[in-house]
Design an enzyme around this catalytic site. Structure first.
Site, PDB file in Angstrom:
ATOM      1  N   TYR A 179       1.869  40.766 -27.710  1.00 38.79           N
ATOM      2  CA  TYR A 179       1.342  39.415 -27.325  1.00 38.79           C
ATOM      3  C   TYR A 179       2.635  38.627 -27.010  1.00 38.79           C
ATOM      4  O   TYR A 179       2.706  37.786 -26.047  1.00 38.79           O
ATOM      5  CB  TYR A 179       0.800  39.049 -28.758  1.00 38.79           C
ATOM      6  N   THR A 214      -8.225  28.239 -33.928  1.00 39.20           N
ATOM      7  CA  THR A 214      -9.182  28.932 -33.124  1.00 39.20           C
ATOM      8  C   THR A 214      -9.635  30.338 -33.703  1.00 39.20           C
ATOM      9  O   THR A 214      -8.740  30.734 -34.715  1.00 39.20           O
ATOM     10  CB  THR A 214      -8.793  28.903 -31.689  1.00 39.20           C
ATOM     11  N   ASN A 216      -6.062  30.427 -19.037  1.00 38.73           N
ATOM     12  CA  ASN A 216      -6.116  30.030 -20.406  1.00 38.73           C
ATOM     13  C   ASN A 216      -6.652  31.493 -21.283  1.00 38.73           C
ATOM     14  O   ASN A 216      -6.181  31.701 -22.310  1.00 38.73           O
ATOM     15  CB  ASN A 216      -7.126  29.099 -21.004  1.00 38.73           C
ATOM     16  N   LYS A 227       3.515  37.030 -23.185  1.00 36.13           N
ATOM     17  CA  LYS A 227       3.658  35.379 -22.970  1.00 36.13           C
ATOM     18  C   LYS A 227       4.888  35.083 -22.530  1.00 36.13           C
ATOM     19  O   LYS A 227       4.857  33.987 -21.459  1.00 36.13           O
ATOM     20  CB  LYS A 227       3.362  34.652 -24.324  1.00 36.13           C
TER      21      LYS A 227
END
Length: 232
Positions: free
Chosen positions: A154, A188, A87, A158
């Site tokens: 990013y 978040t 994670n 991913k």
């Protein structure tokens, strides 16, 4: 007993996953750079065994020895399965690719891609002779499929993590289940960083999502992830 290793466990989705995993017959190993005291209190209430290991995932060359140390004190007797949930992730650096340093780009690739790869490799190599089932869950992102200006590193890491997982699924590893999960947009701290980045064109979309109440709550996403993990 079932053992779980969760990276990025001190906050956000990782923290909520650890909370949802707390059961008397579960052993949870939390990996993060910072400690969250609330996990100890909750684990005590649930009768769950929990251990915290402070580790920076950018130190990828140290991961094999780190995993070896963790596996050494997981009790063999009565162990049914071990699950690794990759994670831990980092959304920065954000902005045009010529606007940040090589060091920032390398750190992101180490944390988002190389760390899950080496963690997966280390776990498989070091538990190959264990008579248990092994599960690896790689937390992905919609950014893996949707390019966005200012999120090149990013998005790329991913997307690469998705492909890595798909390749491992084609390999013949004993007693292994491996898959990715796209959790969607979650409210978040990491999402907050993205929506407040002035150099990020998509930041306004993230802000509108939060204002409209369409961001998911970490605890709700964690509940679905854990339900799948615990399903035989």
């Amino acid at each position: 007993m079932r053992a779980f290793i969760v990276t990025g466990s001190s906050r956000g989705l990782g923290l909520e996953i650890c909370k949802q995993l707390m059961k008397p017959d579960h052993l949870i190993i939390c990996i993060a750079r910072n400690y969250n005291d609330s996990l100890d209190e909750l684990a005590a209430q649930q009768g769950c065994t929990i251990h915290f290991e402070k580790f920076d995932l950018q130190n990828t060359e140290e991961i094999p020895a780190f995993i070896h140390g963790i596996l050494n004190w997981i009790p063999d007797e009565g162990l049914e399965s071990i699950t690794l949930i990759n994670n831990g992730a980092q959304v920065t650096p954000l902005g045009p690719v010529d606007g940040f340093s090589a060091e920032e780009a390398v750190r992101n690739v180490h944390i988002n891609l190389l760390a899950p790869i080496v963690l997966t490799q280390s776990l498989l190599q070091q538990t190959e002779k264990w008579n248990i089932h092994r599960t690896i869950v790689n937390i992905s992102s919609g950014s893996a499929k949707q390019p966005a200006a200012g999120m090149s590193i990013y998005c790329a890491t991913k997307a690469a993590l998705n492909m890595f997982t798909s390749c491992i699924q084609l390999e013949k590893h004993k007693a292994l289940t491996i898959y990715t999960v796209d959790p969607g947009m979650i409210d978040t701290d990491m999402q907050a960083v993205a929506r407040n980045e002035a150099r990020l064109p998509i930041a306004s979309f993230f802000r509108e999502a939060r204002e409209n109440g369409t961001l998911k709550q970490a605890r709700d996403v964690a509940k679905k992830i854990v339900k799948r993990v615990l399903t035989p």
